[in-house]
Design a protein around this motif. Structure first.
Motif, short mmCIF file in Angstrom:
data_model
loop_
_atom_site.label_atom_id
_atom_site.label_comp_id
_atom_site.label_asym_id
_atom_site.label_seq_id
_atom_site.Cartn_x
_atom_site.Cartn_y
_atom_site.Cartn_z
N SER A 29 0.69 -1.20 0.01
CA SER A 29 0.02 0.09 -0.10
C SER A 29 0.95 1.24 0.04
O SER A 29 2.20 1.29 -0.09
N THR A 30 0.31 2.36 0.17
CA THR A 30 0.90 3.60 0.26
C THR A 30 1.59 3.98 1.13
O THR A 30 2.11 4.97 1.42
N CYS B 254 -4.29 -4.73 -6.32
CA CYS B 254 -3.71 -3.61 -7.28
C CYS B 254 -2.44 -3.19 -6.51
O CYS B 254 -2.15 -3.11 -5.25
N GLN B 255 -1.70 -2.44 -7.40
CA GLN B 255 -0.41 -2.08 -7.02
C GLN B 255 -0.52 -0.38 -6.74
O GLN B 255 0.57 0.26 -6.15
N PHE B 256 -1.65 0.06 -6.43
CA PHE B 256 -1.81 1.54 -6.26
C PHE B 256 -3.39 1.52 -5.93
O PHE B 256 -3.97 0.99 -6.65
N GLU B 257 -3.46 2.43 -4.96
CA GLU B 257 -4.89 2.76 -4.14
C GLU B 257 -5.95 3.20 -5.25
O GLU B 257 -7.00 3.13 -5.38
N TYR C 215 -4.18 8.46 -1.83
CA TYR C 215 -4.02 8.07 -3.61
C TYR C 215 -5.34 7.62 -4.13
O TYR C 215 -5.60 7.73 -5.14
N ASN D 88 -5.09 -3.20 -1.54
CA ASN D 88 -3.68 -2.77 -1.63
C ASN D 88 -3.31 -2.47 -0.06
O ASN D 88 -3.13 -1.56 0.53
#
Lengths: 553, 553
Positions: A2-3, A65-68, A98, A42
């Motif tokens: 996650s972020t 997912c690689q990005f929110e 994000y 994520n």
């Protein structure tokens, strides 16, 4: 992940699967009980118990997912197609940030989304540890409902309430739950502190959903009598259709009313969801250009807004009103849960014997399939002719879709289009991803402007991982073309520094290489023939494909 | 462009350059007057007048980013190296949302950043146009100062106040300006409605910056007497160094105090900025693992926190305290503006004749340069040996940096390291981008974990566009390795669904292809020899380069 940074080697062993189950498992099970079956995830450290719960509740399908921003947009796309929310799994405030722009799109589209956001353990808050932030306030800026879970004993109730709120808000029903926020929309955010996740439930699992007195049918007067009276009055009525009035039957009912009463019928600009194609009535979207919309609506006495807000200019302009309906226009608002039934009733009453019109199939675009250059004006013809049956289109084509695309699509096989509901860019790839998860048997196409493609490009990786039938068409004009006119009006045309800021050609982006790096095959197309060939390759390819369409001026 | 849809063809012609100048020009000129000379931009419609103003104020250098997360992180990296804020140019709430996580990192690092956010024209707010949101509240969740401009006559004052607030907050000074928020940090956000931008100033340009009574030196007692007394007391003192106490001189002063008084000396975990390398004293960072830090600090009677917050666990753990200092420890807090001078004074008083220690240069890593596989344990040796002089390192290596990297870097040429200040991932590429803009003569290296590389990957395009000397090293272990231990503790180890959510190898990412797609050449390295050769290629390449380092287990 996650972020945010994760890891920390000191968590206690989990309580695992035995006994009452921990709060994390309660959350996942309650979501499944509420018909939420997909989670776009994520996760980070504060979500690890939720991740560990997924194998214990196998009815939940997690999609990494690689990005929110991808997770949020995919949940939006999923719900637009199913009418049911998916969950996201986000990590603290950083993950939520994000996700914010695509949650904004869901909010504006009235699409139900349930965010599950891991939060620091309750005891940890206030220490100002690195990822601490004011998560309620942040979530509240884009959510219609926010709650912080406080106990493993009640978190199942919280999760059910989140789903109930998302569904009710999406339908346009009144929700009096204390977590309801003033932002509107149907994004529900449940903040789950890590200690709630890791603690074992000791009380019986509660079974009550949000109580009936927190959700009610709209208390406003039924809009049917006023709508019928307006349509009978002889005044100019405009029916404006939103996502809740966009089915084939809805379009046909509206078209019959148009024929019988002389009403204007439009769909909202960049519709959240709508149907279009051969055999359906031709109904135009309200133009993106505010002045054009104002002219179309300048004689309207009564506007019936079916699950859509009043049309206003997207942006202000000096000295011109932002409202696009005449000041004296009366407005009848119809919530989503009433839109289809009202159209059907009105058509039955006012146009009982009128048959709906139907767009014809045109010749298969042969005249544009020359070796000549692909342009903003002709690519849509090639695409429409090649569109397979029962397709779903995620439309973030922006300016490249403003020169004939919609006319062309009117004569394609019937399809669903998912537009730019909240105008926040970066939704095209995620929306397509979520729609493909929602409708595994249907081909999905993402019409993607180049300038907004990089925001959420890692969604291509999720498409490859899940082997989704998504064809991304990058519409490359090498610039933020929609800003050309803006810059001119701001006095910046021809100024080198300003021009450079809307130019994407130094260096040019090679989207085929970028896609290949994420496991998605692709092809370049610079002519109509090449685009048709590339679409053929995409259809013959199992899983996702990307076409980099280079448009000439 | 930016995170939202743009365009609208109805803005009036600009008032251009003549006469008093419009509000947009006032903003840019005021920023330049306040020594803000770089603007990391991702503009849309509401920022077009600001874009058009850039050619009229040529002292401002705009740097185009394709994603607000890149713009925000680049501004952070620029300011960490220069000590002066850069501006960002963001589009409405959607643009701010994408920027949020890297603004969080800037907030946590005390780094000054000035956000210029375009907003709808004042008359347009309240119409619920598609991109309307509660921008003040959103900005307030991550900004130490927020203001909405109201007039072209006063917006220059607003812009100067934003810069003054960012600088003062970063220094740790008290700011009593009404726009100061409770989130702390030195991120200042100025919301500029479009009508303020397009309106011509009619009053004289104001010249006053934020008035002196809004910014003052810290009113707290000077920390010097207490610090000196603690170091003389015979009790165990810990000096913990943050960004404001991380210069060569600071490290040497701290080292001399360590020798003279027996104080413990550590740098903060994942330092915002610090120096390291041959000839400098060896000072360890506090470990990321909370239990290790707790053990290191368990006998501390007094902690002197030099521009760094009290060390706490990054995440909570069941039954363990989040605070890492013993409960009875006395704490002396030293703001950034006092940190270096205090260290110098203390060293002069307490260690007048002590010479600082100096890390030696080790043999050039020859023993690891076999054809053997690159691993998390040996890549750092190869990198450290190859590091050129005067380098800057953006460190988002996460777990791949936890097995010997820092030991290796201790013996590399002296360099600056910019760490994960707020633990929000996706900062590595942007920080490197901003640092390279800040320091054009210095080679920049971004040590980038694979799991967080995709968040802000479009920063590579900005590196190519600006021909920046940045070498990105992707550390590919194919998974979110930092979550391995977390998942095990949550009871999820070996569970297939849970394991799949921390696995990035299906499909594997080809970062060389992704970089090539953005105009950045690259190479793959799987052995020490290959990594050394790739680093040589990177040094020989004009502009950015990417090395995809495949780490074996």
């Amino acid at each position: 992940m996650s972020t945010s940074f994760h890891g920390e080697t000191s968590l206690e062993p989990a309580d695992g699967d035995e006994g009452g189950g921990n709060g994390a498992r309660e959350v996942v099970a309650a979501l499944v009980d509420s018909n939420v079956e997909v989670m776009f995830a994520n996760p980070g450290t504060t979500e690890m118990y939720l991740v560990a719960a997924l194998d214990r509740v196998p009815e939940m399908r997690p999609v990494l997912c690689q990005f929110e921003g991808v997770a949020a947009g995919a949940a939006d796309g999923y719900a637009r197609m199913t009418g049911r929310p998916a969950a996201t799994l986000l990590h603290l405030g950083a993950g939520f940030g994000y996700a914010w722009p695509n949650l904004h799109n869901a909010r504006r589209g009235g699409t139900p989304v349930v965010n599950i956001v891991g939060e620091h353990a309750t005891s940890h808050l206030g220490l100002q540890s690195p990822l601490e932030s004011d998560l309620e306030t942040l979530a509240g800026t884009v959510s219609g409902w926010v709650r912080r879970a406080t106990s493993a004993n009640s978190v199942a109730t919280d999760a059910r309430a989140a789903v109930a709120a998302a569904n009710a808000l999406s339908a346009g029903r009144d929700v009096t739950d204390p977590g309801t926020t003033s932002t509107g929309g149907a994004v529900a955010t449940l903040i789950v502190p890590a200690d709630v996740s890791w603690t074992r439930r000791v009380a019986p699992t509660p079974t009550a959903a949000t109580s009936a007195d927190q959700i009610s049918d709209d208390n406003d007067a039924d809009p049917a009598p006023a709508a019928a009276a307006a349509l009978r009055s002889g005044g100019q009525v405009a029916l404006i259709l939103g996502a809740g009035s966009s089915s084939d039957d809805d379009l046909r009912a509206a078209d019959r009313l148009r024929q019988a009463t002389g009403a204007l019928v439009y769909a909202e600009t960049f519709p959240t969801r709508r149907r279009r194609g051969v055999g359906l009535p031709v109904i135009a979207d309200l133009p993106f250009q505010a002045e054009q919309t104002r002219q179309l609506l300048e004689k309207v006495d009564c506007a019936i807004l079916l699950d859509t807000p009043e049309p206003v200019a997207a942006f202000a302009a000096p000295g011109r009103p932002g409202r696009l309906l005449p000041a004296q226009t009366s407005i009848i608002r119809v919530p989503r849960h009433r839109a289809s039934s009202l159209l059907a009733e009105l058509a039955a009453a006012l146009a009982p014997d009128v048959r709906p019109t139907a767009a014809p199939r045109l010749a298969a675009g042969g005249d544009v399939l020359s070796a000549g250059a692909l342009t903003a004006k002709n690519w849509g013809d090639v695409f429409a002719a090649a569109l397979p049956e029962d397709a779903i289109i995620s439309d973030e084509s922006i300016t490249s879709g403003m020169f004939g695309l919609i006319d062309a699509m009117t004569h394609a096989h019937p399809h669903d289009t998912l537009g730019q509901a909240g105008y926040a860019i970066g939704q095209g790839i995620p929306i397509a991803t979520g729609a493909a998860i929602a409708c595994p048997g249907r081909p999905v196409f993402n019409l993607q402007a180049d300038g907004s493609a990089m925001y959420t490009v890692s969604g291509l990786w999720t498409q490859a991982r899940e082997n989704l039938d998504v064809t991304t068409i990058i519409l490359d004009n090498g610039r933020y073309a929609i800003l050309d006119g803006e810059l001119e009006r701001a006095g910046g045309a021809g100024l080198p520094m300003a021009e450079s800021l809307i130019n994407l050609s130094r260096p040019s982006l090679n989207f085929v290489a970028i896609a290949r790096g994420m496991g998605v095959p692709g092809a370049i197309a610079s002519t109509g023939i090449e685009l048709r060939a590339a679409l053929g390759r995409a259809r013959a390819t199992d899983g996702p494909f990307l076409i980099h369409a280079r448009l000439s001026a």
